[in-house]
Scaffold this motif. Structure first.
Motif, PDB file in Angstrom:
ATOM      1  N   ILE A   1       0.857  -1.175   0.000  1.00 56.88           N
ATOM      2  CA  ILE A   1       0.000   0.000   0.000  1.00 56.88           C
ATOM      3  C   ILE A   1       0.898   1.231   0.000  1.00 56.88           C
ATOM      4  O   ILE A   1       1.736   1.389   0.893  1.00 56.88           O
ATOM      5  N   PRO A   2       0.765   2.128  -0.975  1.00 55.42           N
ATOM      6  CA  PRO A   2       1.625   3.324  -1.009  1.00 55.42           C
ATOM      7  C   PRO A   2       1.480   4.168   0.254  1.00 55.42           C
ATOM      8  O   PRO A   2       0.401   4.223   0.866  1.00 55.42           O
ATOM      9  N   ASP A   3       2.580   4.832   0.641  1.00 56.38           N
ATOM     10  CA  ASP A   3       2.559   5.675   1.843  1.00 56.38           C
ATOM     11  C   ASP A   3       1.445   6.716   1.802  1.00 56.38           C
ATOM     12  O   ASP A   3       0.751   6.947   2.798  1.00 56.38           O
ATOM     13  N   ASN A   4       1.291   7.377   0.649  1.00 53.20           N
ATOM     14  CA  ASN A   4       0.287   8.443   0.557  1.00 53.20           C
ATOM     15  C   ASN A   4      -1.121   7.924   0.817  1.00 53.20           C
ATOM     16  O   ASN A   4      -1.919   8.580   1.482  1.00 53.20           O
ATOM     17  N   HIS A   5      -1.409   6.744   0.291  1.00 52.96           N
ATOM     18  CA  HIS A   5      -2.743   6.172   0.485  1.00 52.96           C
ATOM     19  C   HIS A   5      -2.944   5.774   1.944  1.00 52.96           C
ATOM     20  O   HIS A   5      -4.009   6.037   2.524  1.00 52.96           O
ATOM     21  N   LEU A   6      -1.928   5.169   2.544  1.00 54.49           N
ATOM     22  CA  LEU A   6      -2.023   4.758   3.948  1.00 54.49           C
ATOM     23  C   LEU A   6      -2.186   5.969   4.853  1.00 54.49           C
ATOM     24  O   LEU A   6      -2.984   5.951   5.804  1.00 54.49           O
ATOM     25  N   ARG A   7      -1.447   7.033   4.569  1.00 55.47           N
ATOM     26  CA  ARG A   7      -1.556   8.257   5.370  1.00 55.47           C
ATOM     27  C   ARG A   7      -2.978   8.821   5.303  1.00 55.47           C
ATOM     28  O   ARG A   7      -3.572   9.170   6.328  1.00 55.47           O
ATOM     29  N   ALA A   8      -3.521   8.899   4.090  1.00 57.88           N
ATOM     30  CA  ALA A   8      -4.876   9.433   3.929  1.00 57.88           C
ATOM     31  C   ALA A   8      -5.895   8.574   4.671  1.00 57.88           C
ATOM     32  O   ALA A   8      -6.833   9.089   5.286  1.00 57.88           O
ATOM     33  N   TYR A   9      -5.707   7.279   4.631  1.00 55.41           N
ATOM     34  CA  TYR A   9      -6.626   6.372   5.334  1.00 55.41           C
ATOM     35  C   TYR A   9      -6.539   6.572   6.847  1.00 55.41           C
ATOM     36  O   TYR A   9      -7.552   6.759   7.527  1.00 55.41           O
ATOM     37  N   ARG A  10      -5.326   6.572   7.392  1.00 55.96           N
ATOM     38  CA  ARG A  10      -5.168   6.609   8.849  1.00 55.96           C
ATOM     39  C   ARG A  10      -5.526   7.964   9.448  1.00 55.96           C
ATOM     40  O   ARG A  10      -6.121   8.034  10.521  1.00 55.96           O
ATOM     41  N   MET A  11      -5.169   9.026   8.772  1.00 55.90           N
ATOM     42  CA  MET A  11      -5.435  10.349   9.349  1.00 55.90           C
ATOM     43  C   MET A  11      -6.925  10.615   9.529  1.00 55.90           C
ATOM     44  O   MET A  11      -7.322  11.414  10.383  1.00 55.90           O
ATOM     45  N   PHE A  12      -7.751   9.917   8.748  1.00 55.22           N
ATOM     46  CA  PHE A  12      -9.185  10.177   8.829  1.00 55.22           C
ATOM     47  C   PHE A  12      -9.970   9.030   9.455  1.00 55.22           C
ATOM     48  O   PHE A  12     -11.187   8.969   9.321  1.00 55.22           O
ATOM     49  N   ARG A  13      -9.248   8.130  10.171  1.00 54.36           N
ATOM     50  CA  ARG A  13      -9.986   7.198  11.027  1.00 54.36           C
ATOM     51  C   ARG A  13     -10.722   8.059  12.056  1.00 54.36           C
ATOM     52  O   ARG A  13     -10.132   8.981  12.649  1.00 54.36           O
ATOM     53  N   PRO A  14     -12.011   7.813  12.280  1.00 56.25           N
ATOM     54  CA  PRO A  14     -12.837   8.754  13.059  1.00 56.25           C
ATOM     55  C   PRO A  14     -12.254   9.175  14.400  1.00 56.25           C
ATOM     56  O   PRO A  14     -12.255  10.362  14.733  1.00 56.25           O
ATOM     57  N   ALA A  15     -11.735   8.230  15.191  1.00 56.19           N
ATOM     58  CA  ALA A  15     -11.276   8.580  16.544  1.00 56.19           C
ATOM     59  C   ALA A  15     -10.043   9.475  16.522  1.00 56.19           C
ATOM     60  O   ALA A  15      -9.948  10.441  17.293  1.00 56.19           O
ATOM     61  N   VAL A  16      -9.077   9.178  15.644  1.00 60.82           N
ATOM     62  CA  VAL A  16      -7.858   9.989  15.605  1.00 60.82           C
ATOM     63  C   VAL A  16      -8.132  11.330  14.912  1.00 60.82           C
ATOM     64  O   VAL A  16      -7.535  12.357  15.277  1.00 60.82           O
ATOM     65  N   PHE A  17      -9.030  11.355  13.957  1.00 60.23           N
ATOM     66  CA  PHE A  17      -9.413  12.588  13.271  1.00 60.23           C
ATOM     67  C   PHE A  17      -9.962  13.599  14.278  1.00 60.23           C
ATOM     68  O   PHE A  17      -9.627  14.792  14.252  1.00 60.23           O
ATOM     69  N   VAL A  18     -10.799  13.132  15.189  1.00 60.69           N
ATOM     70  CA  VAL A  18     -11.369  14.004  16.223  1.00 60.69           C
ATOM     71  C   VAL A  18     -10.269  14.684  17.022  1.00 60.69           C
ATOM     72  O   VAL A  18     -10.335  15.880  17.315  1.00 60.69           O
ATOM     73  N   VAL A  19      -9.233  13.926  17.370  1.00 57.83           N
ATOM     74  CA  VAL A  19      -8.181  14.445  18.256  1.00 57.83           C
ATOM     75  C   VAL A  19      -7.282  15.438  17.524  1.00 57.83           C
ATOM     76  O   VAL A  19      -7.046  16.547  18.015  1.00 57.83           O
ATOM     77  N   TRP A  20      -6.753  15.050  16.360  1.00 59.98           N
ATOM     78  CA  TRP A  20      -5.803  15.976  15.707  1.00 59.98           C
ATOM     79  C   TRP A  20      -6.493  17.244  15.216  1.00 59.98           C
ATOM     80  O   TRP A  20      -5.871  18.312  15.172  1.00 59.98           O
ATOM     81  N   CYS A  21      -7.787  17.157  14.872  1.00 63.72           N
ATOM     82  CA  CYS A  21      -8.490  18.369  14.444  1.00 63.72           C
ATOM     83  C   CYS A  21      -8.673  19.330  15.620  1.00 63.72           C
ATOM     84  O   CYS A  21      -8.565  20.550  15.451  1.00 63.72           O
ATOM     85  N   GLU A  22      -8.918  18.786  16.797  1.00 62.44           N
ATOM     86  CA  GLU A  22      -9.025  19.628  18.002  1.00 62.44           C
ATOM     87  C   GLU A  22      -7.690  20.312  18.290  1.00 62.44           C
ATOM     88  O   GLU A  22      -7.645  21.509  18.595  1.00 62.44           O
TER      89      GLU A  22
END
Length: 593
Positions: free
Chosen positions: A419-440
């Motif tokens: 899985i390319p790094d860019n695709h994995l990054r996009a997937y992980r950064m927007f997992r709902p629980a972690v997205f909530v935290v980094w956006c805050e």
């Protein structure tokens, strides 16, 4: 229990080959299930029973069908007649991007071609429509709602030619009609009729029958080949009130819950219509959101405030100036997706919740604004769209690969899929629980930067008015650096089992500790550099975030007084209190020296 042996199982290879040629010719060279061409020389094919032997289907050639092997593997019912309908529904859905509107279902089956002629006789209606070249008339009794005599309706079975999709009352798309197709296929009755409204042209005595509830049932009946469906038709109803009743039925009363994006669309429509009428009123009442809410009856204000928030969210989602490109990667039609990395629910809990002030704005809509001092809501929307587009540039555009999807991605990595790094990054950064935290954290870092620049106050931060600031190119450059540093962290592309397992967590509290401190309970510290507010704030660079900027902003000549007030400001801007003081220790010491 093993399946019964068929005559087919006893055939020789040549007999099977001859049978396939006969079935191929009988079926017009097409697969019985998908309807696409079969190449007997190149395609893998199978013969199966149309009505299964287990359902007492005959073991005769008239009950045999030729199909692609892959279609036989994909079928979602043993009865091939039912499986064919289900596959046609799924394939049609895919042709339209994974979801269908009621209008598309009706139009592809020859519906929505007529208006309904209606003679309102008080206690009954005489309806008239054309059916197969002849005029059909039906009289139906009118039922008056016992709680509101203004709501008059009648029950009737109508052909799909006179049914139209009511986009205004229900923009919801059709995604999962499979269970209803199976239910009606089993000859079970449709327990609840579809709901429609009919605004009659008093002169022509006709109008469109607009279907606003029961779209999935109607679609299921149509795909099963039924040309008429049972409906309840409201005659000349109060559209706004019916819209609100339908919204409440799918939200507060939870009959069939709407997706949040659909609720936002409905709520914004209700608010915008009422607010427009308020703005057109020539009385001397100030023209602001706050004045509008206060002008309403007390028992309707809470609901209209909710609709205001729906309106504000929708203006961000549907923004065209600038266009919101972030939503190109958001699943809007269902709670979860196997294709897109972001759910609408996640966007609502992050960008929309942290950067939109949901309380009524007191600023007048009709004041004399200019480019440097715009109406706050315009500034808020424009700035939020720019922020989301910057995230799109650094994380999603030309980086997320739709063809790879997101289904079981961590498991696929563990099994060795590349899985390319860019695709994995996009997937992980927007997992709902972690997205909530980094956006805050991002919101807090941006707020600190803008307070230091004197562009917002702490009160604006607390009221989610961070993006009411008048931003310039230097500000956006600083914020882009924060997002770049966030996206560049190795956490998002670490393929080790500890990190991979961590992204299976669904609690924001887990990711708060991981990002803020770099720690996983039971394992210990796993991140050398945590992703916290300090990490993001520092990314903007000392030229953009310095104590001297703050001193200039508050206009103090006395340096020691400025330091004292600055330290007070650090305590003031965040609940983290003393933790934030370390952000500026180095700079303060340099200035003191």
């Amino acid at each position: 229990m093993p399946r019964s042996l068929s005559k087919i199982d006893k055939m020789s290879g040549d007999e099977i080959k001859d049978l396939k040629h006969r079935l191929h010719s009988f079926q017009g060279g097409e697969c019985f299930l998908c309807g696409r061409p079969i190449n007997l020389e190149a395609d893998e094919t199978e013969i199966d029973h149309i009505v299964p032997l287990a359902d007492k289907g005959p073991d005769e050639e008239a009950n045999w069908a030729l199909l692609h092997s892959v279609c036989n593997d994909r079928k979602s019912a043993q009865n091939l007649n039912l499986a064919r309908i289900l596959m046609r529904f799924e394939n049609t859905k895919e042709e339209y991007g994974g979801a269908l509107t009621t209008a598309q279902v009706l139009e592809m089956h020859g519906g929505s071609t007529q208006q309904l002629h209606v003679d309102d006789r008080g206690d009954s209606v005489l309806v008239r429509y054309e059916c197969r070249g002849s005029i059909k008339e039906i009289e139906a009794p009118i039922i008056v709602d016992p709680n509101n005599l203004n709501y008059r309706s009648f029950f009737i079975e109508l052909p799909i030619e006179v049914l139209h999709h009511d986009f205004e009352l229900n923009p919801r798309k059709i995604i999962n009609a499979d269970k209803l197709i199976k239910e009606f296929w089993r000859k079970n009755p449709q327990l609840h009729v579809a709901l429609c409204r009919l605004q009659i042209d008093t002169e022509a005595k006709k109008g469109d029958v607009l279907l606003f509830d029961g779209q999935h049932k109607t679609a299921a009946q149509i795909f099963l080949g039924n040309r008429a469906v049972p409906v309840r038709v409201f005659l000349n109803p109060d559209k706004d009130r019916l819209k609100e009743a339908n919204r409440r039925a799918h939200k507060e009363l939870r009959q069939v819950e709407f997706f949040k994006s659909v609720l936002d669309d409905l709520g914004q429509d209700i608010f915008s219509q009422h607010f427009r009428r308020f703005l057109e009123d020539e009385t001397g009442i100030p023209k602001s959101e706050k004045a509008f809410i206060e002008s309403l009856e007390a028992d309707t204000r809470v609901e209209m405030k909710r609709n205001l928030y729906h309106y504000l969210k929708t203006t961000v989602k549907n923004s065209e100036d600038p266009r919101n490109e972030f939503f190109d990667y958001v699943e809007l039609d269902q709670p979860r997706s196997k294709t897109w990395p972001i759910s609408y629910d996640s966007v609502e809990k992050t960008f929309l919740r942290h950067f939109i002030d949901s309380s009524p704005c007191e600023a007048p809509v009709d004041a004399d604004y200019d480019e440097e001092n715009d109406y706050p809501r315009n500034t808020e929307r424009k700035n939020l769209v720019i922020l989301m587009n910057i995230v799109t540039d650094y994380v999603l555009r030309e980086k997320f690969d739709k063809s790879l999807g997101i289904a079981k991605l961590e498991d696929r990595i563990k099994k060795g899929e590349v899985i390319p790094d860019n695709h994995l990054r996009a997937y992980r950064m927007f997992r709902p629980a972690v997205f909530v935290v980094w956006c805050e954290f991002l919101k807090e870092a941006i707020a600190m930067y803008l307070i230091a620049k004197g562009k917002i106050t702490n009160d604006m931060r607390n009221r989610n008015r961070v993006l009411w600031a008048q931003m310039d190119g230097r500000d956006w450059e600083a914020i882009a650096k924060m997002i770049d540093k966030l996206a560049s962290h190795k956490l998002w592309i670490d393929r080790g089992p500890v990190i991979s397992n961590a992204f299976g967590q669904t609690r924001p509290e887990f990711f708060r500790k991981l990002l803020e401190e770099g720690i996983i309970d039971g394992i210990g510290k796993i991140l050398g550099e945590p992703i916290n507010i300090q990490y993001l704030f520092n990314a903007a660079g000392s030229d953009n975030n310095c104590l001297s900027d703050y001193i200039l902003a508050i206009g103090l000549d006395d340096f020691s007084t400025a330091i004292e007030k600055y330290l007070f400001y650090l305590h003031e801007i965040s609940d983290l209190g003393p933790k934030l003081l370390c952000l500026f220790d180095h700079e303060i010491n340099q200035l003191l020296a």
